[in-house]
Design a protein around this motif. Structure first.
Motif, short mmCIF file in Angstrom:
data_model
loop_
_atom_site.label_atom_id
_atom_site.label_comp_id
_atom_site.label_asym_id
_atom_site.label_seq_id
_atom_site.Cartn_x
_atom_site.Cartn_y
_atom_site.Cartn_z
N ILE A 91 0.86 -1.19 0.01
CA ILE A 91 -0.06 -0.02 0.02
C ILE A 91 0.84 1.24 -0.13
CG2 ILE A 91 -0.28 -0.02 2.46
CD1 ILE A 91 -3.23 0.97 2.07
N HIS A 92 2.06 1.29 0.76
CA HIS A 92 2.78 2.49 0.97
C HIS A 92 3.63 2.73 -0.43
CE1 HIS A 92 5.42 -0.82 2.46
NE2 HIS A 92 6.32 0.05 2.02
N GLU A 93 3.87 1.84 -1.27
CA GLU A 93 4.50 1.76 -2.35
C GLU A 93 3.64 2.24 -3.74
OE1 GLU A 93 5.95 -2.26 -3.10
OE2 GLU A 93 7.67 -1.86 -1.65
N ILE A 94 2.55 2.41 -3.43
CA ILE A 94 1.48 2.60 -4.83
C ILE A 94 1.74 4.30 -4.94
CG2 ILE A 94 -0.97 2.97 -5.30
CD1 ILE A 94 -1.47 0.33 -3.87
N THR A 95 1.70 4.39 -6.38
CA THR A 95 1.87 5.88 -6.65
C THR A 95 0.63 6.34 -7.45
OG1 THR A 95 2.95 5.40 -8.71
CG2 THR A 95 4.36 5.60 -6.89
N THR A 96 0.62 7.61 -7.69
CA THR A 96 -0.39 8.17 -8.67
C THR A 96 -0.63 7.59 -9.88
OG1 THR A 96 -0.28 10.25 -7.42
CG2 THR A 96 -1.68 10.38 -9.62
N ASN A 97 0.73 7.42 -10.57
CA ASN A 97 0.88 6.94 -11.82
C ASN A 97 0.28 5.21 -11.91
OD1 ASN A 97 1.58 8.96 -13.33
ND2 ASN A 97 3.83 8.62 -12.92
N ASP A 98 0.56 4.52 -11.02
CA ASP A 98 0.05 3.32 -10.62
C ASP A 98 -1.58 3.35 -10.73
OD1 ASP A 98 2.45 2.01 -10.47
OD2 ASP A 98 2.30 2.55 -8.13
N LEU A 99 -2.20 4.31 -10.23
CA LEU A 99 -3.65 4.33 -9.99
C LEU A 99 -4.27 4.66 -11.36
CD1 LEU A 99 -4.38 6.04 -6.47
CD2 LEU A 99 -4.21 3.72 -7.26
N ARG A 100 -3.68 5.88 -12.10
CA ARG A 100 -3.92 6.16 -13.36
C ARG A 100 -3.87 5.03 -14.26
NH1 ARG A 100 -0.30 11.56 -13.00
NH2 ARG A 100 -2.06 12.97 -11.99
N TYR A 101 -2.69 4.28 -14.33
CA TYR A 101 -2.53 3.20 -15.25
C TYR A 101 -3.60 1.94 -15.10
CZ TYR A 101 -0.22 -0.81 -17.36
OH TYR A 101 -0.07 -2.00 -18.26
N TYR A 102 -3.86 1.66 -13.77
CA TYR A 102 -4.77 0.68 -13.38
C TYR A 102 -6.26 1.25 -14.05
CZ TYR A 102 -8.17 -1.99 -10.84
OH TYR A 102 -9.35 -2.88 -10.58
N LEU A 103 -6.61 2.42 -13.75
CA LEU A 103 -7.99 2.98 -14.25
C LEU A 103 -8.10 2.94 -15.83
CD1 LEU A 103 -8.71 5.71 -11.87
CD2 LEU A 103 -10.09 3.54 -11.85
N ALA A 104 -6.96 3.51 -16.43
CA ALA A 104 -6.84 3.24 -17.92
C ALA A 104 -6.94 1.96 -18.38
CB ALA A 104 -5.69 3.89 -18.50
N VAL A 105 -6.32 0.98 -17.79
CA VAL A 105 -6.44 -0.53 -18.31
C VAL A 105 -7.66 -1.01 -18.22
CG1 VAL A 105 -5.42 -2.89 -18.11
CG2 VAL A 105 -3.87 -1.00 -18.10
N TYR A 106 -8.17 -0.68 -16.77
CA TYR A 106 -9.55 -1.34 -16.76
C TYR A 106 -10.54 -0.80 -17.47
CZ TYR A 106 -13.18 -2.40 -13.27
OH TYR A 106 -14.52 -3.59 -12.71
N GLN A 107 -10.45 0.50 -17.98
CA GLN A 107 -11.53 1.08 -18.90
C GLN A 107 -11.39 0.26 -20.20
OE1 GLN A 107 -11.07 5.26 -20.02
NE2 GLN A 107 -13.26 5.40 -20.45
N GLU A 108 -10.20 0.40 -20.55
CA GLU A 108 -9.67 -0.13 -22.05
C GLU A 108 -10.21 -1.81 -22.02
OE1 GLU A 108 -6.00 -1.10 -24.87
OE2 GLU A 108 -6.13 0.60 -23.55
N GLN A 109 -10.04 -2.63 -21.36
CA GLN A 109 -10.19 -3.88 -21.11
C GLN A 109 -11.58 -4.30 -21.00
OE1 GLN A 109 -7.64 -5.82 -18.18
NE2 GLN A 109 -5.98 -5.85 -19.62
N ARG A 110 -12.46 -3.27 -20.26
CA ARG A 110 -13.76 -3.74 -20.01
C ARG A 110 -14.89 -2.76 -20.50
NH1 ARG A 110 -14.18 -6.63 -14.63
NH2 ARG A 110 -12.16 -7.51 -13.97
N HIS A 111 -14.36 -1.93 -21.23
CA HIS A 111 -15.20 -0.95 -22.04
C HIS A 111 -16.43 -0.26 -21.04
CE1 HIS A 111 -13.04 -2.51 -25.50
NE2 HIS A 111 -13.45 -3.79 -25.08
N ILE A 112 -15.94 0.12 -19.83
CA ILE A 112 -16.82 0.65 -19.02
C ILE A 112 -17.24 2.11 -19.12
CG2 ILE A 112 -16.28 -0.82 -17.08
CD1 ILE A 112 -14.57 1.60 -16.12
N SER A 113 -18.34 2.75 -19.10
CA SER A 113 -18.82 4.13 -19.26
C SER A 113 -17.82 5.15 -18.45
CB SER A 113 -20.23 4.45 -18.93
OG SER A 113 -20.34 4.28 -17.42
N LEU A 114 -17.83 6.14 -18.85
CA LEU A 114 -17.03 7.32 -18.37
C LEU A 114 -17.61 7.68 -16.99
CD1 LEU A 114 -16.32 10.00 -21.04
CD2 LEU A 114 -14.62 8.35 -19.91
N SER A 115 -18.88 7.54 -16.88
CA SER A 115 -19.71 7.63 -15.50
C SER A 115 -19.14 6.54 -14.47
CB SER A 115 -21.06 7.65 -15.71
OG SER A 115 -21.65 7.60 -14.60
N TYR A 116 -18.99 5.29 -15.01
CA TYR A 116 -18.55 4.16 -14.03
C TYR A 116 -17.13 4.71 -13.73
CZ TYR A 116 -18.09 -0.33 -11.92
OH TYR A 116 -17.72 -1.39 -11.06
#
Length: 330
Positions: A91-116
């Protein structure tokens, strides 16, 4: 030791529970204690739980104390668990870029809406902000995650013609009563399925419902049409289930959320209408606004905490805008 603990609990509850309940309790204990080690000398449950899991458990406990709905807590837990398993860092090693990357990949792979996507961002930010405030981590990696700009769509309510069409092709009196109640009360689907027969006050034409969000009680009222179809449906019932709406066949169990969603989906396909339970809520609130009910009263009826939320539901009809323009400005 775990088996002994389960045996002792079952033995202690034997006089209070029937055989079916004892079996259910034994199964629940076996599932929840699986993988845990009980040390007799200190009588504590010890597990190889990961550090972030302990923090998440504390976070969910705090949100529960804040009176969050159980469905919201499940969504928080699922989102944060998937995040940590996806990033696979402490948890203490996670960076902002990690979070951005995770959300970007999640959206690309699952095709979720911007709202979700923005909902996920909110869940993640809420967790990390809390973890920082509580001193579990020194800095909040979610602080620089910007809110996702979601194009605002005007969600259309049912027209009067669409509502009548759906009632005309409904297969049972129960289905008509459900649609009338969804409209009349502007209730959330979870609130409606929880209503019991005894909750309906036919004399004063009202029901006290227990809100899913914020868990507050509020009064809702019944139109004449709703009263008529509800009485007709209840008169046809041959079961003693206290639930207001039940299945058509034995054992006449309480009707669930999915059953109502599926019923409306089928009716909507037949009618050529996009039909779902929440649309009745939006329609009632929109109709109330169009007929001059003050926003503050609509907000109270809907059970909204903020007027901004009510404004998302109360669509302004074009003909109303045109009428006001021609009367006041033209």
């Amino acid at each position: 030791m775990v088996e002994k603990l389960i045996k002792n609990v079952i033995s202690a509850m034997q006089d209070r529970l029937n055989d079916e309940q004892l079996l259910m309790l034994e199964n629940v204990l076996a599932i929840n204690l699986h993988g845990l080690e009980v040390k007799e000398e200190c009588t504590q449950l010890v597990t190889s739980e990961r550090h972030w899991e302990k923090i998440l458990r504390m976070y969910i406990a705090c949100k529960r104390l804040e009176n969050c709905a159980e469905s919201t807590l499940i969504a928080y837990q699922r989102c944060i668990t998937m995040l940590f398993e996806g990033i696979n860092k402490k948890i203490h090693e996670i960076t902002t870029n990690d979070l951005r990357y995770y959300l970007a990949v999640y959206q690309e792979q699952r095709h979720i809406s911007l709202s979700y996507l923005d909902t996920l961002r909110h869940y993640i930010s809420s967790f990390f902000t809390w973890a920082t405030d509580e001193g579990y981590i020194n800095r909040d990696p979610s602080r620089r995650l910007k809110k996702v700009k979601v194009p605002r769509k005007l969600m259309k309510p049912y027209t009067a013609e669409e509502r009548e069409h759906l009632k005309d092709i409904a297969k049972t009196e129960r289905d008509v009563a459900i649609m009338e109640l969804l409209y009349s009360t502007a209730g959330r689907i979870g609130e409606v399925v929880a209503i019991n027969r005894g909750d309906v006050d036919f004399i004063n034409r009202e029901i006290v419902i227990y809100g899913q969000k914020g868990k507050k009680e509020r009064k809702v009222y019944l139109t004449e049409g709703c009263m008529y179809h509800l009485k007709k449906y209840l008169a046809s019932r041959k079961d003693d289930n206290p639930a207001l709406f039940v299945g058509e066949r034995k054992p006449y169990n309480r009707l669930g959320i999915k059953a109502i969603q599926d019923m409306l989906k089928k009716l909507g396909r037949s009618a050529g209408v996009h039909a779902h339970p929440h649309k009745f809520r939006r329609t009632l609130l929109t109709d109330a606004g169009a007929r001059g009910v003050p926003l503050q009263e609509i907000q109270a009826y809907a059970g909204h905490v903020k007027p901004d939320t009510t404004m998302l539901y109360v669509a302004v009809k074009e003909e109303s805008v045109k009428s006001s323009f021609m009367r006041l400005l033209a």
